[in-house]
Motif scaffolding. Structure first.
Motif, PDB file in Angstrom:
ATOM      1  N   VAL A   1      64.342 -26.784 -41.560  1.00  0.00           N
ATOM      2  CA  VAL A   1      64.695 -28.140 -41.155  1.00  0.00           C
ATOM      3  C   VAL A   1      65.329 -28.100 -39.776  1.00  0.00           C
ATOM      4  CG1 VAL A   1      66.110 -30.158 -41.690  1.00  0.00           C
ATOM      5  CG2 VAL A   1      65.016 -28.869 -43.532  1.00  0.00           C
ATOM      6  N   CYS A   2      64.802 -28.922 -38.883  1.00  0.00           N
ATOM      7  CA  CYS A   2      65.295 -28.952 -37.508  1.00  0.00           C
ATOM      8  C   CYS A   2      66.716 -29.495 -37.458  1.00  0.00           C
ATOM      9  CB  CYS A   2      64.364 -29.814 -36.652  1.00  0.00           C
ATOM     10  SG  CYS A   2      64.973 -30.065 -34.992  1.00  0.00           S
ATOM     11  N   LYS A   3      67.549 -28.786 -36.707  1.00  0.00           N
ATOM     12  CA  LYS A   3      68.952 -29.158 -36.566  1.00  0.00           C
ATOM     13  C   LYS A   3      69.118 -30.453 -35.768  1.00  0.00           C
ATOM     14  CE  LYS A   3      72.922 -26.274 -35.499  1.00  0.00           C
ATOM     15  NZ  LYS A   3      73.313 -25.162 -34.637  1.00  0.00           N
ATOM     16  N   ASP A   4      68.190 -30.666 -34.834  1.00  0.00           N
ATOM     17  CA  ASP A   4      68.314 -31.817 -33.946  1.00  0.00           C
ATOM     18  C   ASP A   4      67.764 -33.100 -34.558  1.00  0.00           C
ATOM     19  OD1 ASP A   4      69.536 -30.332 -32.094  1.00  0.00           O
ATOM     20  OD2 ASP A   4      68.039 -30.562 -30.526  1.00  0.00           O
ATOM     21  N   CYS A   5      66.529 -33.061 -35.023  1.00  0.00           N
ATOM     22  CA  CYS A   5      65.902 -34.303 -35.478  1.00  0.00           C
ATOM     23  C   CYS A   5      65.787 -34.387 -36.994  1.00  0.00           C
ATOM     24  CB  CYS A   5      64.525 -34.477 -34.826  1.00  0.00           C
ATOM     25  SG  CYS A   5      63.315 -33.250 -35.335  1.00  0.00           S
ATOM     26  N   GLY A   6      66.142 -33.312 -37.700  1.00  0.00           N
ATOM     27  CA  GLY A   6      66.110 -33.349 -39.151  1.00  0.00           C
ATOM     28  C   GLY A   6      64.729 -33.254 -39.780  1.00  0.00           C
TER      29      GLY A   6
ATOM     30  N   ARG B   1      65.451 -25.235 -34.387  1.00  0.00           N
ATOM     31  CA  ARG B   1      64.856 -26.507 -34.003  1.00  0.00           C
ATOM     32  C   ARG B   1      63.339 -26.460 -34.057  1.00  0.00           C
ATOM     33  NH1 ARG B   1      69.037 -25.285 -30.893  1.00  0.00           N
ATOM     34  NH2 ARG B   1      70.756 -26.753 -31.014  1.00  0.00           N
ATOM     35  N   CYS B   2      62.741 -27.617 -34.286  1.00  0.00           N
ATOM     36  CA  CYS B   2      61.282 -27.705 -34.291  1.00  0.00           C
ATOM     37  C   CYS B   2      60.771 -27.523 -32.865  1.00  0.00           C
ATOM     38  CB  CYS B   2      60.826 -29.046 -34.863  1.00  0.00           C
ATOM     39  SG  CYS B   2      61.228 -30.463 -33.834  1.00  0.00           S
ATOM     40  N   LYS B   3      59.481 -27.350 -32.758  1.00  0.00           N
ATOM     41  CA  LYS B   3      58.892 -27.072 -31.457  1.00  0.00           C
ATOM     42  C   LYS B   3      59.168 -28.192 -30.457  1.00  0.00           C
ATOM     43  CE  LYS B   3      55.376 -23.859 -31.781  1.00  0.00           C
ATOM     44  NZ  LYS B   3      54.117 -23.546 -32.430  1.00  0.00           N
ATOM     45  N   ALA B   4      59.033 -29.416 -30.906  1.00  0.00           N
ATOM     46  CA  ALA B   4      59.222 -30.559 -30.011  1.00  0.00           C
ATOM     47  C   ALA B   4      60.641 -30.574 -29.450  1.00  0.00           C
ATOM     48  CB  ALA B   4      58.933 -31.855 -30.761  1.00  0.00           C
ATOM     49  N   CYS B   5      61.619 -30.318 -30.309  1.00  0.00           N
ATOM     50  CA  CYS B   5      63.006 -30.342 -29.840  1.00  0.00           C
ATOM     51  C   CYS B   5      63.295 -29.153 -28.936  1.00  0.00           C
ATOM     52  CB  CYS B   5      63.967 -30.349 -31.025  1.00  0.00           C
ATOM     53  SG  CYS B   5      63.979 -31.927 -31.901  1.00  0.00           S
ATOM     54  N   ARG B   6      62.677 -28.025 -29.237  1.00  0.00           N
ATOM     55  CA  ARG B   6      62.884 -26.859 -28.375  1.00  0.00           C
ATOM     56  C   ARG B   6      62.333 -27.134 -26.978  1.00  0.00           C
ATOM     57  NH1 ARG B   6      60.452 -22.006 -31.467  1.00  0.00           N
ATOM     58  NH2 ARG B   6      60.199 -23.480 -33.157  1.00  0.00           N
TER      59      ARG B   6
HETATM   60 ZN   LIG Z   1      63.299 -31.400 -34.084  1.00  0.00          ZN
END
Ligand SMILES: [Zn+2]
Ligand SMILES: [Zn+2]
Length: 91
Positions: free
Chosen positions: A8-13, A37-42
Protein backbone atom coordinates in the motif's frame (compact mmCIF):
# COMPACT_ATOMS: atom_id res chain seq x y z
CA UNK A 1 11.75 -17.78 -5.70
CA UNK A 2 10.07 -14.39 -5.45
CA UNK A 3 6.37 -13.73 -5.68
CA UNK A 4 4.47 -10.60 -6.57
CA UNK A 5 3.45 -8.77 -3.45
CA UNK A 6 0.76 -6.17 -2.99
CA UNK A 7 1.84 -3.15 -0.97
CA UNK A 8 0.00 0.00 0.00
CA UNK A 9 1.41 3.35 -1.07
CA UNK A 10 2.30 5.62 1.81
CA UNK A 11 1.44 8.75 -0.15
CA UNK A 12 -1.81 8.03 -1.96
CA UNK A 13 -2.99 4.92 -0.13
CA UNK A 14 -3.39 2.95 -3.35
CA UNK A 15 -2.34 -0.63 -3.55
CA UNK A 16 0.48 -1.39 -5.94
CA UNK A 17 2.37 -4.50 -6.93
CA UNK A 18 5.94 -5.09 -5.82
CA UNK A 19 6.73 -7.57 -8.54
CA UNK A 20 8.97 -10.60 -8.24
CA UNK A 21 11.40 -8.94 -10.64
CA UNK A 22 11.56 -5.80 -8.54
CA UNK A 23 12.08 -7.84 -5.39
CA UNK A 24 14.97 -9.59 -7.03
CA UNK A 25 16.38 -6.26 -8.16
CA UNK A 26 16.10 -4.90 -4.62
CA UNK A 27 17.72 -7.99 -3.16
CA UNK A 28 20.58 -7.76 -5.64
CA UNK A 29 21.31 -4.20 -4.62
CA UNK A 30 21.07 -5.09 -0.96
CA UNK A 31 18.06 -2.87 -0.32
CA UNK A 32 16.39 -4.07 2.81
CA UNK A 33 13.33 -1.88 2.71
CA UNK A 34 10.35 -2.50 0.54
CA UNK A 35 9.22 0.41 -1.61
CA UNK A 36 6.93 2.75 0.29
CA UNK A 37 5.26 4.36 -2.67
CA UNK A 38 3.58 3.37 -5.90
CA UNK A 39 5.28 4.11 -9.17
CA UNK A 40 3.24 7.23 -9.86
CA UNK A 41 4.09 8.77 -6.49
CA UNK A 42 7.74 7.85 -6.83
CA UNK A 43 7.86 9.54 -10.24
CA UNK A 44 6.04 12.58 -8.90
CA UNK A 45 8.56 12.96 -6.09
CA UNK A 46 11.49 12.64 -8.45
CA UNK A 47 10.13 15.07 -10.99
CA UNK A 48 9.44 17.84 -8.51
CA UNK A 49 6.76 20.33 -9.47
CA UNK A 50 6.96 20.09 -13.20
CA UNK A 51 5.51 16.63 -13.53
CA UNK A 52 6.81 14.20 -16.10
CA UNK A 53 10.31 14.64 -14.70
CA UNK A 54 11.18 17.30 -17.27
CA UNK A 55 12.89 20.38 -16.02
CA UNK A 56 11.82 23.66 -17.57
CA UNK A 57 14.59 24.93 -19.82
CA UNK A 58 14.99 28.39 -21.30
CA UNK A 59 16.48 29.31 -24.62
CA UNK A 60 19.61 31.40 -24.36
CA UNK A 61 22.66 32.35 -26.40
CA UNK A 62 26.09 31.51 -25.11
CA UNK A 63 28.03 34.66 -24.23
CA UNK A 64 31.29 32.96 -25.11
CA UNK A 65 30.75 31.18 -28.43
CA UNK A 66 27.39 32.60 -29.50
CA UNK A 67 25.78 29.21 -29.85
CA UNK A 68 22.15 28.82 -28.90
CA UNK A 69 21.78 26.73 -25.76
CA UNK A 70 19.31 25.87 -23.08
CA UNK A 71 19.64 26.78 -19.44
CA UNK A 72 17.57 25.71 -16.43
CA UNK A 73 16.92 29.29 -15.32
CA UNK A 74 15.46 32.40 -16.88
CA UNK A 75 18.34 34.23 -18.57
CA UNK A 76 18.74 37.87 -17.63
CA UNK A 77 20.32 40.62 -19.67
CA UNK A 78 22.84 41.53 -17.00
CA UNK A 79 24.14 38.02 -16.54
CA UNK A 80 26.06 36.16 -19.23
CA UNK A 81 24.89 32.66 -20.06
CA UNK A 82 27.26 29.98 -21.21
CA UNK A 83 26.61 26.77 -23.05
CA UNK A 84 27.65 23.62 -21.26
CA UNK A 85 30.93 23.40 -23.21
CA UNK A 86 32.01 26.94 -22.42
CA UNK A 87 30.79 26.65 -18.87
CA UNK A 88 33.05 23.67 -18.40
CA UNK A 89 36.00 25.42 -20.05
CA UNK A 90 35.70 28.35 -17.69
CA UNK A 91 36.64 26.26 -14.70
ZN1 LIG B 1 0.95 6.38 -4.57
ZN1 LIG C 1 29.51 28.43 -25.67
Amino acid sequence: MYQDKTLVCKDCGQEFVFTAGEQEFYAERGFENEPQRCKACRMARKGGNHGGGERQMYDAVCAECGKPCKVPFQPRDDRPVYCSDCFRNRR
